[in-house]
Design a protein around this motif. Structure first.
Motif, PDB file in Angstrom:
ATOM      1  N   HIS A  50       0.833  -1.205   0.000  1.00 15.74           N
ATOM      2  CA  HIS A  50       0.000   0.000   0.000  1.00 15.74           C
ATOM      3  C   HIS A  50       0.868   1.256   0.000  1.00 15.74           C
ATOM      4  O   HIS A  50       0.630   2.198  -0.770  1.00 15.74           O
ATOM      5  CB  HIS A  50      -0.904   0.012   1.229  1.00 15.74           C
ATOM      6  CG  HIS A  50      -2.040  -0.956   1.171  1.00 15.74           C
ATOM      7  ND1 HIS A  50      -3.061  -0.959   2.099  1.00 15.74           N
ATOM      8  CD2 HIS A  50      -2.332  -1.960   0.302  1.00 15.74           C
ATOM      9  CE1 HIS A  50      -3.927  -1.912   1.801  1.00 15.74           C
ATOM     10  NE2 HIS A  50      -3.495  -2.540   0.727  1.00 15.74           N
ATOM     11  N   TYR A  53       2.615   1.872  -3.242  1.00 18.60           N
ATOM     12  CA  TYR A  53       1.689   2.421  -4.239  1.00 18.60           C
ATOM     13  C   TYR A  53       1.494   3.923  -4.020  1.00 18.60           C
ATOM     14  O   TYR A  53       1.508   4.708  -4.986  1.00 18.60           O
ATOM     15  CB  TYR A  53       0.346   1.697  -4.151  1.00 18.60           C
ATOM     16  CG  TYR A  53      -0.674   2.207  -5.143  1.00 18.60           C
ATOM     17  CD1 TYR A  53      -0.681   1.749  -6.451  1.00 18.60           C
ATOM     18  CD2 TYR A  53      -1.628   3.154  -4.771  1.00 18.60           C
ATOM     19  CE1 TYR A  53      -1.607   2.223  -7.373  1.00 18.60           C
ATOM     20  CE2 TYR A  53      -2.555   3.635  -5.679  1.00 18.60           C
ATOM     21  CZ  TYR A  53      -2.541   3.165  -6.981  1.00 18.60           C
ATOM     22  OH  TYR A  53      -3.450   3.649  -7.889  1.00 18.60           O
ATOM     23  N   ASN A  57       2.905   6.474  -6.872  1.00 20.60           N
ATOM     24  CA  ASN A  57       1.861   7.151  -7.638  1.00 20.60           C
ATOM     25  C   ASN A  57       1.614   8.569  -7.145  1.00 20.60           C
ATOM     26  O   ASN A  57       0.563   9.151  -7.416  1.00 20.60           O
ATOM     27  CB  ASN A  57       0.576   6.322  -7.618  1.00 20.60           C
ATOM     28  CG  ASN A  57       0.708   5.064  -8.443  1.00 20.60           C
ATOM     29  OD1 ASN A  57       0.503   5.076  -9.650  1.00 20.60           O
ATOM     30  ND2 ASN A  57       1.086   3.963  -7.796  1.00 20.60           N
ATOM     31  N   ARG A  80      -5.173  14.078  -4.555  1.00 20.16           N
ATOM     32  CA  ARG A  80      -4.705  12.771  -4.092  1.00 20.16           C
ATOM     33  C   ARG A  80      -4.005  12.890  -2.736  1.00 20.16           C
ATOM     34  O   ARG A  80      -2.954  12.300  -2.502  1.00 20.16           O
ATOM     35  CB  ARG A  80      -3.806  12.113  -5.133  1.00 20.16           C
ATOM     36  CG  ARG A  80      -4.466  11.995  -6.491  1.00 20.16           C
ATOM     37  CD  ARG A  80      -3.561  11.383  -7.518  1.00 20.16           C
ATOM     38  NE  ARG A  80      -3.857   9.960  -7.671  1.00 20.16           N
ATOM     39  CZ  ARG A  80      -3.085   9.127  -8.370  1.00 20.16           C
ATOM     40  NH1 ARG A  80      -1.979   9.562  -8.925  1.00 20.16           N
ATOM     41  NH2 ARG A  80      -3.424   7.864  -8.488  1.00 20.16           N
ATOM     42  N   LEU A 239      -4.011  -4.810  -2.569  1.00 22.36           N
ATOM     43  CA  LEU A 239      -3.805  -3.564  -3.301  1.00 22.36           C
ATOM     44  C   LEU A 239      -4.804  -3.418  -4.439  1.00 22.36           C
ATOM     45  O   LEU A 239      -5.233  -2.307  -4.765  1.00 22.36           O
ATOM     46  CB  LEU A 239      -2.372  -3.507  -3.829  1.00 22.36           C
ATOM     47  CG  LEU A 239      -1.970  -2.237  -4.574  1.00 22.36           C
ATOM     48  CD1 LEU A 239      -2.175  -0.999  -3.705  1.00 22.36           C
ATOM     49  CD2 LEU A 239      -0.515  -2.333  -5.039  1.00 22.36           C
ATOM     50  N   ASP A 240      -5.210  -4.526  -5.041  1.00 25.37           N
ATOM     51  CA  ASP A 240      -6.160  -4.461  -6.150  1.00 25.37           C
ATOM     52  C   ASP A 240      -7.462  -3.789  -5.733  1.00 25.37           C
ATOM     53  O   ASP A 240      -8.067  -3.054  -6.520  1.00 25.37           O
ATOM     54  CB  ASP A 240      -6.455  -5.868  -6.680  1.00 25.37           C
ATOM     55  CG  ASP A 240      -5.304  -6.436  -7.488  1.00 25.37           C
ATOM     56  OD1 ASP A 240      -4.430  -5.646  -7.904  1.00 25.37           O
ATOM     57  OD2 ASP A 240      -5.265  -7.663  -7.691  1.00 25.37           O
ATOM     58  N   ARG A 243      -6.601   0.288  -4.175  1.00 22.91           N
ATOM     59  CA  ARG A 243      -6.166   1.422  -5.003  1.00 22.91           C
ATOM     60  C   ARG A 243      -7.337   2.299  -5.447  1.00 22.91           C
ATOM     61  O   ARG A 243      -7.189   3.524  -5.540  1.00 22.91           O
ATOM     62  CB  ARG A 243      -5.349   0.945  -6.203  1.00 22.91           C
ATOM     63  CG  ARG A 243      -6.039   0.002  -7.147  1.00 22.91           C
ATOM     64  CD  ARG A 243      -5.261  -0.088  -8.481  1.00 22.91           C
ATOM     65  NE  ARG A 243      -3.889  -0.498  -8.290  1.00 22.91           N
ATOM     66  CZ  ARG A 243      -3.437  -1.750  -8.429  1.00 22.91           C
ATOM     67  NH1 ARG A 243      -4.294  -2.712  -8.736  1.00 22.91           N
ATOM     68  NH2 ARG A 243      -2.175  -2.035  -8.276  1.00 22.91           N
ATOM     69  N   SER A 244      -8.513   1.704  -5.708  1.00 27.03           N
ATOM     70  CA  SER A 244      -9.649   2.533  -6.118  1.00 27.03           C
ATOM     71  C   SER A 244     -10.114   3.421  -4.968  1.00 27.03           C
ATOM     72  O   SER A 244     -10.649   4.517  -5.193  1.00 27.03           O
ATOM     73  CB  SER A 244     -10.802   1.655  -6.605  1.00 27.03           C
ATOM     74  OG  SER A 244     -11.270   0.816  -5.568  1.00 27.03           O
ATOM     75  N   PHE A 246      -7.982   4.585  -2.500  1.00 30.66           N
ATOM     76  CA  PHE A 246      -6.963   5.630  -2.408  1.00 30.66           C
ATOM     77  C   PHE A 246      -7.267   6.769  -3.379  1.00 30.66           C
ATOM     78  O   PHE A 246      -7.047   7.938  -3.076  1.00 30.66           O
ATOM     79  CB  PHE A 246      -5.582   5.061  -2.745  1.00 30.66           C
ATOM     80  CG  PHE A 246      -5.043   4.047  -1.776  1.00 30.66           C
ATOM     81  CD1 PHE A 246      -5.388   4.065  -0.439  1.00 30.66           C
ATOM     82  CD2 PHE A 246      -4.160   3.066  -2.213  1.00 30.66           C
ATOM     83  CE1 PHE A 246      -4.877   3.127   0.448  1.00 30.66           C
ATOM     84  CE2 PHE A 246      -3.637   2.131  -1.341  1.00 30.66           C
ATOM     85  CZ  PHE A 246      -3.999   2.155  -0.008  1.00 30.66           C
ATOM     86  N   ASP A 247      -7.752   6.416  -4.563  1.00 32.53           N
ATOM     87  CA  ASP A 247      -7.956   7.381  -5.645  1.00 32.53           C
ATOM     88  C   ASP A 247      -9.325   8.052  -5.622  1.00 32.53           C
ATOM     89  O   ASP A 247      -9.631   8.855  -6.495  1.00 32.53           O
ATOM     90  CB  ASP A 247      -7.792   6.678  -7.000  1.00 32.53           C
ATOM     91  CG  ASP A 247      -6.356   6.681  -7.491  1.00 32.53           C
ATOM     92  OD1 ASP A 247      -5.649   7.666  -7.240  1.00 32.53           O
ATOM     93  OD2 ASP A 247      -5.942   5.695  -8.127  1.00 32.53           O
TER      94      ASP A 247
END
Length: 344
Positions: A50, A53, A57, A80, A239-240, A243-244, A246-247
């Protein structure tokens, strides 16, 4: 020398600052271990993934008070922006998460229940370890004395007595944290994320910020007595799936009804009022347990949407989640409502 946590401001592209945003994300962890209950655990390997990432990013990782106070005062954040939080004070936070966070230079917040620390309870940190984390720059805040189900009443307890008991426990925990760490931010993370309007009103009178556990991003128009946080554990630790979150971005939305998340039925209808934003009303979808919830637009032009579940939901707590794509990106607007069936 102890590492000092710093706010890490990253750039979205070489030589350019990230664009401003009216929302940010708060994530929540409990155990960082492989031998603890899966429902509240993430492995050290997944936790490191995490953070990698976020670093790779170009996320703006800030301490919780920076995110909260900026948005509360209607000031924009770099796009972000994210804050990392932990609840309870488990030993794996000190032994596993703390060194990893130091290696990335990322700040974080720790919400502690004071009684397990006072009693040196197994699998919890002690106050010396909490002070070490505090001195390294982490924010230490309130998670009550003994992690109660705040909505549960004692036998024979009336509304006033119940609310006073919660108030006294909040203030006792805050005093203990200040005595042990010299920190007092008046931030309360609700145990189990459970809260109702009476507790929120009391918290506002006490000049506290409240943090819940319903998923979603935080924005200018969020409820600062029940700010959403994404719990990242169990199937949501990968993480899959993370990530959505986080964003994600914050909807400008208001819960019209029901007035309280404390319900006696297991399929409550909900009315939401969405303000216009950079999303299309026709692309809003709502879900519970990954299954779509039927939608009824009462007034699409006014943004009034009714959710009418066609099934009942089990357990003490469940959520309705609404999302919509952010046009031209792979990101989503995200909002959720948590319900609690206490049996009171």
């Amino acid at each position: 020398m102890r590492a000092i946590f710093i706010t890490v401001l990253l750039l979205t592209s070489m030589g350019q600052e990230s664009s401003a945003a009216e929302s940010g994300v708060i994530v929540l962890y409990h155990h960082v271990a492989t031998n603890t209950p899966s429902s509240t655990s993430i492995s050290p390997e997944d936790f490191r993934a995490h953070l990698e990432y976020l670093r790779d990013n170009q996320f703006n990782v800030v301490r919780l008070d920076t995110l909260i106070e900026t948005l509360k005062n209607q000031r924009q954040l770099p796009d972000r922006t994210i804050s990392i939080t932990f609840d309870d004070g488990y030993i794996s936070i000190y032994e596993e998460a703390f060194p990893i966070l130091q290696s990335f230079g990322f700040p974080f917040a720790l919400f502690v229940s004071t009684d397990p620390l006072n009693r040196n309870q197994t699998n919890y940190m002690n106050w010396e370890q909490v002070r070490e984390i505090s001195e390294a720059g982490a924010l230490i805040a309130n998670h009550m004395v003994d992690h109660p189900y705040m909505l549960n009443r004692l036998n024979g307890e009336n509304q006033q007595q119940w609310l006073e008991r919660q108030r006294m426990e909040i203030l006792e925990a805050e005093e203990t944290i200040e005595r042990e760490t010299s920190q007092s931010h008046r931030y309360l993370a609700y145990p189990y994320g459970e809260v109702n309007p009476a507790i929120k009103s009391m918290l506002e009178e006490l000049d506290f910020i409240g943090l819940a556990q319903n998923s979603g991003a935080v924005g200018f128009n969020s409820d600062f007595q029940a700010l959403p946080r994404y719990p990242l554990a169990s199937i949501y630790a990968s993480l899959d799936t993370a990530r959505s979150k986080f964003d994600s971005k914050a909807f400008n939305v208001k819960l019209v009804r029901p007035a309280s998340p404390e319900v006696s039925v297991r399929n409550p209808s909900v009315t939401l009022e969405f303000a216009p934003g950079n999303y299309n009303f026709s692309q809003i979808g709502c879900f519970a347990n990954s299954e779509p919830i039927p939608l009824n637009w009462q007034d699409r032009e006014a943004g009034l949407l009714e959710l009418i579940p066609n099934q009942e939901y089990g357990g003490r707590r469940w959520r309705y989640i609404c999302t919509a794509p952010d046009p031209g990106t792979s990101r989503y607007y995200w909002y959720s409502v948590q319900f609690i069936n206490t049996g009171n």
